[in-house]
Write a protein that holds these residues in place. Structure first.
Motif, short mmCIF file in Angstrom:
data_model
loop_
_atom_site.label_atom_id
_atom_site.label_comp_id
_atom_site.label_asym_id
_atom_site.label_seq_id
_atom_site.Cartn_x
_atom_site.Cartn_y
_atom_site.Cartn_z
N PRO A 1 29.99 25.88 27.31
CA PRO A 1 30.68 25.86 26.01
C PRO A 1 29.79 25.32 24.89
N GLU A 2 28.60 24.84 25.24
CA GLU A 2 27.63 24.38 24.24
C GLU A 2 26.25 24.41 24.89
N THR A 3 25.21 24.52 24.07
CA THR A 3 23.86 24.58 24.62
C THR A 3 23.30 23.17 24.86
N ALA A 4 23.96 22.16 24.28
CA ALA A 4 23.43 20.79 24.28
C ALA A 4 23.17 20.25 25.68
N GLN A 5 24.09 20.50 26.63
CA GLN A 5 23.96 19.85 27.94
C GLN A 5 22.69 20.28 28.67
N PHE B 1 30.24 29.85 25.07
CA PHE B 1 31.50 30.56 25.30
C PHE B 1 32.65 29.56 25.27
N ARG B 2 33.68 29.87 24.51
CA ARG B 2 34.89 29.03 24.50
C ARG B 2 36.10 29.96 24.47
N ASN B 3 37.02 29.71 25.39
CA ASN B 3 38.20 30.57 25.46
C ASN B 3 39.21 30.12 24.41
N GLU B 4 38.85 30.30 23.14
CA GLU B 4 39.68 29.85 22.03
C GLU B 4 41.09 30.44 22.16
N ILE B 5 42.11 29.63 21.89
CA ILE B 5 43.49 30.12 22.01
C ILE B 5 43.77 31.16 20.94
N PHE C 1 34.20 33.64 12.54
CA PHE C 1 34.21 32.18 12.38
C PHE C 1 34.64 31.48 13.66
N ARG C 2 35.74 31.94 14.25
CA ARG C 2 36.17 31.36 15.53
C ARG C 2 36.16 32.47 16.57
N SER C 3 35.08 32.56 17.31
CA SER C 3 34.94 33.62 18.32
C SER C 3 34.99 32.99 19.70
N MET D 1 22.78 26.79 17.55
CA MET D 1 21.40 26.37 17.28
C MET D 1 21.49 24.84 17.29
N GLU D 2 21.03 24.23 18.40
CA GLU D 2 21.25 22.79 18.55
C GLU D 2 19.93 22.04 18.72
N ILE D 3 19.93 20.82 18.18
CA ILE D 3 18.80 19.91 18.38
C ILE D 3 19.35 18.63 18.99
N GLY E 1 35.35 25.15 5.97
CA GLY E 1 35.20 25.38 7.41
C GLY E 1 33.85 24.84 7.86
N GLU E 2 33.80 24.32 9.10
CA GLU E 2 32.57 23.67 9.59
C GLU E 2 31.47 24.68 9.92
N LEU E 3 30.27 24.41 9.38
CA LEU E 3 29.08 25.20 9.73
C LEU E 3 28.27 24.48 10.79
N GLU E 4 28.23 23.16 10.67
CA GLU E 4 27.38 22.36 11.54
C GLU E 4 27.88 20.92 11.56
N GLY E 5 27.74 20.28 12.71
CA GLY E 5 28.06 18.86 12.80
C GLY E 5 26.79 18.09 13.12
N SER F 1 24.14 20.10 15.33
CA SER F 1 24.61 21.24 16.12
C SER F 1 25.22 22.30 15.21
N ALA F 2 24.51 23.44 15.11
CA ALA F 2 24.92 24.48 14.16
C ALA F 2 25.36 25.74 14.89
N GLY F 3 26.11 26.58 14.21
CA GLY F 3 26.53 27.87 14.77
C GLY F 3 25.79 28.99 14.05
N ALA F 4 25.09 29.85 14.83
CA ALA F 4 24.32 30.93 14.20
C ALA F 4 25.25 31.96 13.56
N ASP F 5 26.40 32.20 14.19
CA ASP F 5 27.31 33.22 13.65
C ASP F 5 28.00 32.71 12.38
N ARG F 6 28.38 31.44 12.41
CA ARG F 6 29.03 30.88 11.21
C ARG F 6 28.04 30.82 10.05
N ALA F 7 26.79 30.45 10.34
CA ALA F 7 25.78 30.40 9.27
C ALA F 7 25.58 31.81 8.72
N1 GAP Z 1 27.18 20.06 21.07
C1 GAP Z 1 28.11 19.80 20.02
C2 GAP Z 1 28.96 20.94 19.71
O1 GAP Z 1 28.98 21.95 20.40
P1 GAP Z 1 30.80 21.75 18.04
O2 GAP Z 1 31.21 21.19 16.70
O3 GAP Z 1 31.86 21.98 19.04
O4 GAP Z 1 29.69 20.76 18.58
C3 GAP Z 1 28.87 23.14 17.01
O5 GAP Z 1 30.02 23.11 17.80
C4 GAP Z 1 28.85 24.37 16.11
O6 GAP Z 1 29.05 25.55 16.91
C5 GAP Z 1 30.00 24.40 15.09
O7 GAP Z 1 29.69 23.65 13.93
C6 GAP Z 1 30.09 25.88 14.79
O8 GAP Z 1 29.11 26.27 13.86
C7 GAP Z 1 29.76 26.52 16.14
N2 GAP Z 1 31.00 26.89 16.84
C8 GAP Z 1 31.79 26.10 17.58
N3 GAP Z 1 32.84 26.79 18.07
C9 GAP Z 1 32.72 28.06 17.59
C10 GAP Z 1 33.49 29.26 17.74
N4 GAP Z 1 34.58 29.31 18.48
N5 GAP Z 1 33.05 30.39 17.11
C11 GAP Z 1 31.93 30.38 16.36
N6 GAP Z 1 31.16 29.28 16.20
C12 GAP Z 1 31.54 28.13 16.80
#
Ligand code: GAP
Length: 536
Positions: free
Chosen positions: A214-218, A246-250, A257-259, A265-267, A334-338, A400-406
């Protein structure tokens, strides 16, 4: 800015398509078309270049406490299931959902809002998935229908207060669900883990169960020791990774934006605990500046520090970079990056096991028998500083940024409409994408004014000379005005035209997408001119 126009342009010109569209599509999944793939690659490449390969390791950048190193990583999507148990995702990565027994629809609990209203001696809570003005209009429409009133009788509806989140409502008996006609059809909220489950190898039971990340960080945390042992990095340094998550968003929504499948793109930046607040401030500002440098410079972009109560249990500070996407009600972002200060939570979790907060301490969570609830790797992920002879577990700052949201934010920001004079001086409406030249899918287009008199040959020569350096497009079809319009619409910053004068003096015109300024250069100087302009 009108979201429908952006979505329509994306489909019409091949930026984005619904996944498996010919079968009716699959909610929460999107495909990038021929121009979209170039744009998203440019976003990712700009990030990688600016954060990793282009980073100067020899000097402290402005605002940084000192010089630092950056390296990259590319990990697998499926990892050992214990990774997610220790990281906390297995137990905690869930949203609450409510189901509607009448419409059979499923909603994310915190994404439903509504308003209390009374009429004909009955008080109900009218729910909707929409916020702002639209939400108010929708609840009014639904309340009129429910109480069997006509629009002209709207004054009979006695509303109480503003839109309220469903999470604030304890009892659902008086709730009219977003797609229901009768009251009390919503189920109580239930937990729903967002990780996609899959099975590795021939084992189909729990033994073979694994998760799509669900995130590349781990992947970065579990390779911390490998990177330290195999490359000559020393703390402070960062590890970067881009890739699918991948996140099974409800309720996936708002275009990409929410896929359910998206790219991050994480550091993970590792530093000494004492310096971590300074590094947190550096990354918070550096990442914000990155978006402004690529064109998100207006009021629609903001940097928001989290309130104390918003912080995760392990975080000493988090800021979000947010964009006012046009699909959001006015004033909402809407969040682009945290950018999060994560302390030593992640490295310790993978050493010792899943951690929980106890008072001011992070301790290993225990099961009923007093054993670790999720056992860590037992590997030593501490760091020994050769210079200071000190051993410590580094603190982590995570941008931690999202390439699709950016990509979506750059597209929305770039969308413009204006009016320009055509070949005959008459005003013509035009749609253009004012994309930063680094992000534009096509950097230059080459046109012969007419398809004769040797012009195509000269234009094709210029096209071939440019090809090894930049993405370039050749077009000889239709009126030149239409060809300009087609390139403006996809954000091509420069158009080169071979015309009658080229044949006599060897010069061509170059036209700037945004200013419409035209100037002449020698045909053989086109490569240097375009490269110079792209570099700014
Ligand atoms: N490792 C920390 C982490 O994953 P997050 O805020 O859950 O933090 C980081 O996700 C970024 O990933 C978000 O700011 C967003 O840009 C992108 N992101 C998260 N969930 C998303 C989704 N369902 N669809 C598109 N982008 C998503």
């Amino acid at each position: 800015m009108d979201m429908e126009k952006v979505v329509s342009l994306c489909k019409r010109r091949g930026f984005l398509f619904q996944s498996s569209e010919i079968y009716g599509g699959l909610n929460g999944f999107w495909d990038y078309g021929p121009l979209g793939v170039e744009l998203k690659r440019n976003v990712k490449e700009a990030w990688w270049r600016d954060m990793v390969t282009g980073h100067d390791e020899l000097a402290a950048p402005p605002g940084a406490p000192r010089a630092y190193q950056m390296v990259g990583l590319d990990c697998t999507i499926i990892m050992h299931p214990q990774v997610w148990k220790c990281s906390g995702h297995y137990d905690l990565f869930h949203d609450f959902m409510v189901d509607c027994r009448e419409s059979k629809k499923r909603y994310r609990h915190d994404q439903v809002q509504g308003r209390w209203v009374s009429a004909k001696g009955q008080r109900i809570f009218v729910a909707s998935q929409t916020g702002g003005e639209e939400g108010l209009a929708e609840t009014q429409h639904k309340a009129l229908k429910f109480f069997n009133l006509r629009a002209k009788d709207a004054a009979e509806l006695a509303w109480e207060g503003d839109l309220l989140n469903l999470t604030k409502i304890g009892e659902f008996a008086q709730v009219l669900g977003p797609d229901a006609k009768t009251l009390g059809t919503l189920t109580p909220p239930r937990e729903f883990n967002l990780m996609f489950k899959t099975y590795v190898g021939a084992l189909s039971g729990e033994e073979g169960a694994a998760f799509l990340r669900p995130e590349t960080a781990q992947g970065i945390f579990v390779n911390f020791k490998n990177v330290c042992d195999s490359s000559r990095v020393s703390v402070p340094f960062g590890i970067a990774q881009t890739g699918k998550s991948f996140r099974n968003e409800i309720t996936p929504r708002n275009f990409t934006f929410r896929s359910r499948e998206f790219e991050q793109m994480e550091i993970e930046f590792f530093c000494h605990p004492q310096q971590s607040p300074e590094w947190y401030r550096y990354w918070r500002n550096r990442r914000y500046r990155w978006y402004t440098e690529l064109g998100l410079a207006g009021e629609r972009l903001r940097l928001r520090d989290h309130e104390q109560e918003e912080l995760s249990h392990y975080s000493c500070g988090t800021a979000d970079i947010e964009y006012a996407f046009p699909f959001l009600p006015p004033g909402e972002f809407g969040e682009l990056e945290g950018i999060a200060h994560r302390g030593d939570f992640d490295l310790r979790s993978h050493m010792e096991g899943k951690l929980v907060r106890q008072g001011n301490e992070l301790v290993v969570e225990k099961d009923a028998e007093g054993k670790p609830r999720h056992r860590g790797s037992g590997k030593d992920l501490s760091y020994f500083d050769d210079e200071t002879r000190e051993r410590f577990v580094p603190h982590v700052i995570e941008p931690s940024a999202g390439a699709d949201r950016a990509t979506l934010a750059f597209l929305c920001e770039a969308y413009h409409e204006d009016s320009v004079p055509d070949e005959n001086g008459k005003p013509r409406e035009r749609t253009l994408l004012k994309l930063h030249p680094r992000l534009a899918p096509i950097k230059a287009a080459v046109f012969p004014l007419v398809k004769k008199d040797g012009m195509p040959e000269v234009a094709q020569k210029i096209y071939r000379e440019l090809k090894p350096h930049v993405t370039v497009f050749y077009d000889e079809k239709g009126a030149v005005g239409r060809r300009y319009a087609r390139q403006d619409e996809v954000g091509t910053p420069f158009c080169i035209t071979v015309d009658g004068q080229t044949l006599s003096d060897g010069t061509v015109t170059i036209r700037d997408r945004d200013t419409l300024k035209q100037w002449r250069v020698k045909a053989e100087d086109c490569v240097a001119e375009i490269k110079g302009k792209l570099l700014g």
